[in-house]
Design an enzyme around this catalytic site. Structure first.
Site, PDB file in Angstrom:
ATOM      1  N   ASP A   1      44.543  19.131  28.492  1.00  0.00           N
ATOM      2  CA  ASP A   1      45.680  18.284  28.883  1.00  0.00           C
ATOM      3  C   ASP A   1      45.239  16.846  29.121  1.00  0.00           C
ATOM      4  O   ASP A   1      44.373  16.567  29.938  1.00  0.00           O
ATOM      5  CB  ASP A   1      46.343  18.848  30.154  1.00  0.00           C
ATOM      6  CG  ASP A   1      46.928  20.222  29.888  1.00  0.00           C
ATOM      7  OD1 ASP A   1      47.628  20.361  28.876  1.00  0.00           O
ATOM      8  OD2 ASP A   1      46.660  21.155  30.662  1.00  0.00           O
TER       9      ASP A   1
ATOM     10  N   ASP B   1      40.049  14.062  31.786  1.00  0.00           N
ATOM     11  CA  ASP B   1      40.784  12.916  32.339  1.00  0.00           C
ATOM     12  C   ASP B   1      40.902  12.948  33.854  1.00  0.00           C
ATOM     13  O   ASP B   1      41.281  11.936  34.451  1.00  0.00           O
ATOM     14  CB  ASP B   1      42.202  12.863  31.743  1.00  0.00           C
ATOM     15  CG  ASP B   1      43.011  14.080  32.120  1.00  0.00           C
ATOM     16  OD1 ASP B   1      42.580  15.201  31.779  1.00  0.00           O
ATOM     17  OD2 ASP B   1      44.065  13.935  32.778  1.00  0.00           O
TER      18      ASP B   1
ATOM     19  N   ASP C   1      38.185  18.973  27.759  1.00  0.00           N
ATOM     20  CA  ASP C   1      39.435  19.354  28.422  1.00  0.00           C
ATOM     21  C   ASP C   1      40.599  19.320  27.414  1.00  0.00           C
ATOM     22  O   ASP C   1      40.495  18.685  26.355  1.00  0.00           O
ATOM     23  CB  ASP C   1      39.652  18.337  29.562  1.00  0.00           C
ATOM     24  CG  ASP C   1      40.961  18.512  30.283  1.00  0.00           C
ATOM     25  OD1 ASP C   1      41.440  19.649  30.390  1.00  0.00           O
ATOM     26  OD2 ASP C   1      41.497  17.480  30.764  1.00  0.00           O
TER      27      ASP C   1
HETATM   28  N1  LIG Z   1      49.212  14.747  34.792  1.00  0.00           N
HETATM   29  C1  LIG Z   1      49.493  15.980  35.219  1.00  0.00           C
HETATM   30  N2  LIG Z   1      50.528  16.200  36.047  1.00  0.00           N
HETATM   31  C2  LIG Z   1      50.773  17.454  36.472  1.00  0.00           C
HETATM   32  N3  LIG Z   1      50.051  18.521  36.138  1.00  0.00           N
HETATM   33  C3  LIG Z   1      49.032  18.323  35.315  1.00  0.00           C
HETATM   34  C4  LIG Z   1      48.692  17.067  34.814  1.00  0.00           C
HETATM   35  N4  LIG Z   1      47.632  17.197  33.995  1.00  0.00           N
HETATM   36  C5  LIG Z   1      47.324  18.485  34.000  1.00  0.00           C
HETATM   37  N5  LIG Z   1      48.168  19.153  34.773  1.00  0.00           N
HETATM   38  C6  LIG Z   1      48.191  20.564  35.050  1.00  0.00           C
HETATM   39  C7  LIG Z   1      48.211  21.337  33.782  1.00  0.00           C
HETATM   40  C8  LIG Z   1      46.968  22.100  33.752  1.00  0.00           C
HETATM   41  O1  LIG Z   1      47.314  23.449  33.640  1.00  0.00           O
HETATM   42  C9  LIG Z   1      46.289  21.843  35.082  1.00  0.00           C
HETATM   43  C10 LIG Z   1      44.887  21.357  34.946  1.00  0.00           C
HETATM   44  O2  LIG Z   1      44.767  20.449  33.894  1.00  0.00           O
HETATM   45  P1  LIG Z   1      43.340  19.981  33.310  1.00  0.00           P
HETATM   46  O3  LIG Z   1      43.664  19.013  32.228  1.00  0.00           O
HETATM   47  O4  LIG Z   1      42.625  21.217  32.772  1.00  0.00           O
HETATM   48  O5  LIG Z   1      42.571  19.368  34.451  1.00  0.00           O
HETATM   49  O6  LIG Z   1      47.034  20.873  35.761  1.00  0.00           O
HETATM   50 MG    MG Z   2      43.191  17.088  31.713  1.00  0.00          MG
END
Ligand SMILES: Nc1ncnc2c1ncn2[C@H]1C[C@H](O)[C@@H](COP(=O)(O)O)O1
Ligand code: MG
Length: 208
Positions: free
Chosen positions: A22, A155, A20
């Site tokens: 983010d 994560d 992954d």
């Molecule tokens: N912690 C987060 N808070 C808000 N949005 C998030 C967070 N982590 C990821 N995101 C968003 C950004 C990504 O485009 C999608 C999916 O993330 P992924 O790490 O591929 O699951 O959600």
């Molecule tokens: Mg992630």
């Protein structure tokens, strides 16, 4: 006959590793908080050690609805995904993984539905931090359960989608929001810096 945790059904004997972006390769949460504090210095904020929900906006919404809107505006802004800092050691680990015999590694990330900047900037981040050759190693999907691989390092504690039992083993990459999550028997990878990722890969390779 292949057992529950066996990978013998795969035609290739390479370990296919999905990673992954983010909060695994890039530090979404730290940048989000820094930007939030810089744009809204007089508003309450959630320190990283108090983050609990996967989506930051859900936790901010419990404080005040407009804070959640402000959070969303930040990650929808131009440059947010492009300028995310690296999770320490992530890029070196990815480069080492790519060179490991018997391993094939892909980046598996879900883009925001509001894709205006996010999609392009994910490619830019990968090119800048890992190199152009990694642009052929990207799987962008809103549903990671349909991706094929032996392991997904991610994560998000609960990854749901069209496939109820995905083919990959989910290894939970430790992040501020999941430290206290019940991960129900899944393995964790805490960081890219203490070398434990190599032990994980060796263990997984034994089963391919
Ligand atoms: N912690 C987060 N808070 C808000 N949005 C998030 C967070 N982590 C990821 N995101 C968003 C950004 C990504 O485009 C999608 C999916 O993330 P992924 O790490 O591929 O699951 O959600
Ligand atoms: Mg992630």
């Amino acid at each position: 006959m292949a057992g529950k945790n066996s990978f013998r059904n795969h035609s290739e004997r390479k370990l296919l590793v999905l990673v992954d972006m983010d909060q695994v390769l890039c530090d979404f949460e730290m940048r989000l908080l820094q930007e939030f504090q810089s744009r809204h210095p007089n508003d309450p904020f959630i320190p990283l050690e108090e983050r609990r929900t996967f989506y930051a906006r859900d936790q901010y919404a419990k404080i005040r609805a407009d804070l959640a809107d402000n959070i969303r505006d930040i990650y929808n802004s131009e440059g947010f995904f492009r300028d995310l800092p690296e999770i320490p050691g992530a890029c070196d680990a990815m480069k080492e993984l790519k060179e490991m015999e018997g391993v094939d590694v892909f980046i598996c990330s879900s883009p925001l539905t509001s894709y205006e900047f996010c999609l392009k900037e994910k490619f830019q981040w990968i090119e800048e931090h890992l190199g152009q050759e990694w642009l052929d190693k990207i799987i962008l999907t809103k549903d990671k359960t349909v991706a094929n691989g032996h392991v997904l390092i991610d994560d998000r504690p609960n990854i749901k989608g069209a496939i109820r039992k995905p083919i990959w083993e989910h290894v939970v990459f430790t992040a501020c929001h999941n430290v206290h999550s019940d991960i129900r028997g899944k393995r964790r990878l805490d960081n890219w810096t203490d070398g434990s990722w190599r032990d994980l890969i060796l263990d997984l390779q034994m089963r391919v």
